[in-house]
Motif scaffolding. Sequence first.
Motif, PDB file in Angstrom:
ATOM      1  N   THR A 145      45.537  50.957  57.303  1.00  0.00           N
ATOM      2  CA  THR A 145      44.969  50.189  56.920  1.00  0.00           C
ATOM      3  C   THR A 145      43.846  50.065  57.110  1.00  0.00           C
ATOM      4  O   THR A 145      43.085  49.462  56.041  1.00  0.00           O
ATOM      5  CB  THR A 145      45.653  49.054  58.435  1.00  0.00           C
ATOM      6  N   LYS A 146      43.197  50.866  57.279  1.00  0.00           N
ATOM      7  CA  LYS A 146      41.314  51.365  57.532  1.00  0.00           C
ATOM      8  C   LYS A 146      41.417  52.250  55.791  1.00  0.00           C
ATOM      9  O   LYS A 146      40.532  51.798  54.845  1.00  0.00           O
ATOM     10  CB  LYS A 146      41.280  52.477  58.141  1.00  0.00           C
ATOM     11  N   PHE A 147      42.697  52.920  55.715  1.00  0.00           N
ATOM     12  CA  PHE A 147      41.852  53.393  54.021  1.00  0.00           C
ATOM     13  C   PHE A 147      42.268  52.422  53.298  1.00  0.00           C
ATOM     14  O   PHE A 147      41.653  52.424  51.943  1.00  0.00           O
ATOM     15  CB  PHE A 147      43.436  54.417  53.778  1.00  0.00           C
ATOM     16  N   GLN A 148      43.480  50.951  53.023  1.00  0.00           N
ATOM     17  CA  GLN A 148      43.301  50.318  52.296  1.00  0.00           C
ATOM     18  C   GLN A 148      42.154  49.621  52.369  1.00  0.00           C
ATOM     19  O   GLN A 148      41.328  48.858  51.270  1.00  0.00           O
ATOM     20  CB  GLN A 148      44.243  48.980  52.477  1.00  0.00           C
ATOM     21  N   ALA A 149      41.734  49.093  53.671  1.00  0.00           N
ATOM     22  CA  ALA A 149      40.485  48.441  53.971  1.00  0.00           C
ATOM     23  C   ALA A 149      39.765  49.002  53.405  1.00  0.00           C
ATOM     24  O   ALA A 149      38.101  48.359  52.419  1.00  0.00           O
ATOM     25  CB  ALA A 149      40.018  48.007  54.826  1.00  0.00           C
ATOM     26  N   ILE A 150      39.032  50.500  53.133  1.00  0.00           N
ATOM     27  CA  ILE A 150      38.212  51.058  52.154  1.00  0.00           C
ATOM     28  C   ILE A 150      37.803  50.909  50.756  1.00  0.00           C
ATOM     29  O   ILE A 150      36.532  50.952  50.147  1.00  0.00           O
ATOM     30  CB  ILE A 150      37.881  52.252  52.942  1.00  0.00           C
ATOM     31  N   LYS A 151      38.883  50.734  50.896  1.00  0.00           N
ATOM     32  CA  LYS A 151      39.901  50.710  49.010  1.00  0.00           C
ATOM     33  C   LYS A 151      39.237  48.875  48.704  1.00  0.00           C
ATOM     34  O   LYS A 151      38.573  49.451  47.317  1.00  0.00           O
ATOM     35  CB  LYS A 151      41.263  51.036  48.970  1.00  0.00           C
ATOM     36  N   CYS A 152      39.071  48.430  49.010  1.00  0.00           N
ATOM     37  CA  CYS A 152      38.748  46.507  48.817  1.00  0.00           C
ATOM     38  C   CYS A 152      38.053  46.533  49.336  1.00  0.00           C
ATOM     39  O   CYS A 152      37.403  45.202  48.656  1.00  0.00           O
ATOM     40  CB  CYS A 152      39.953  45.961  49.617  1.00  0.00           C
ATOM     41  N   GLY A 153      37.178  47.455  49.588  1.00  0.00           N
ATOM     42  CA  GLY A 153      35.434  46.829  50.103  1.00  0.00           C
ATOM     43  C   GLY A 153      35.641  46.139  51.575  1.00  0.00           C
ATOM     44  O   GLY A 153      34.361  45.136  51.445  1.00  0.00           O
ATOM     45  N   GLU A 154      36.013  45.917  52.113  1.00  0.00           N
ATOM     46  CA  GLU A 154      36.437  45.414  53.782  1.00  0.00           C
ATOM     47  C   GLU A 154      35.450  45.680  54.615  1.00  0.00           C
ATOM     48  O   GLU A 154      35.118  46.516  54.042  1.00  0.00           O
ATOM     49  CB  GLU A 154      37.487  44.632  54.302  1.00  0.00           C
ATOM     50  N   LEU A 155      34.515  44.638  55.005  1.00  0.00           N
ATOM     51  CA  LEU A 155      34.007  45.462  56.634  1.00  0.00           C
ATOM     52  C   LEU A 155      34.614  45.507  57.399  1.00  0.00           C
ATOM     53  O   LEU A 155      35.854  44.788  57.747  1.00  0.00           O
ATOM     54  CB  LEU A 155      32.734  43.410  56.862  1.00  0.00           C
ATOM     55  N   ALA A 156      34.110  46.342  58.500  1.00  0.00           N
ATOM     56  CA  ALA A 156      34.934  46.790  59.410  1.00  0.00           C
ATOM     57  C   ALA A 156      34.776  44.824  60.246  1.00  0.00           C
ATOM     58  O   ALA A 156      35.584  44.742  61.473  1.00  0.00           O
ATOM     59  CB  ALA A 156      34.190  47.512  60.726  1.00  0.00           C
TER      60      ALA A 156
END
Length: 175
Positions: A145-156
Motif C-alpha cells: 500500500t505504501k508503494f501504491q501511495a508513492i506511485k499515486c503521489g499521495e502524502l503520508a
Amino acid sequence: MPIQNNTQSMGSSNVVFNTQTRFDTTYVKTKQGVIKTVEIILDLLGFICIQSSAFWSNWRGVYFNVTAHLGLWFSVILLLLYMFHLIEKYHNIKWLQIEMIGCGVVTFLYLIASTIVVAFGTATYSAAGFFGYLAMVLYGFEAFTKFQAIKCGELAQGSRVITKQTHVTTPPALP
C-alpha cells in the motif's frame, strides 16, 4: 453564425500542512492505523510464545525475537509519529519510502523467522510461527500500500486541497 463556447478550465492543488505537534487518536481508527495496531499485537504474541517456550534461548527463538522486536519498535515508533502528527510536521522527509522499505525488510525477516521456528516442531514455536506468518502478511500488505501511495503521489500525512477555476471567453458583441 454559430455561437462557440470557449470555456477553459485550469486547476491547481495546494498542500496544506499543520505543523503544530498535537496528540490525535483518530489515526488509530483509520485503515493504516488499525494495520499498525494489529502488527504490534502480532509482534507481541509471537514474542510471548517464544519466551514461554522451554527453548527460548535456542538460536531460532532468539532470531524470531529479534525480528519481532524490530517489527514492534518500527510499528510503535511510526504509530506514535502519526498520532502526534510529527509525520506532518516534518513533511520534507520521505516517510512513505521509509515505511515501504522498513515494512519490506520486516516482511522478509518474518518469512525466515517464522519458517525456522515452525520447522523446530514444538507447540509454542509453531504458535509463534503462526503469529509471525500473520505479521508477515500484514507487513507485506502495508509495504504494497505504501508503494501504491508513492506511485499515486499521495502524502503520508496532511491534506491536498484541489481548486478548479473556470474561465469563459465570450464572443464580442454584435453591432
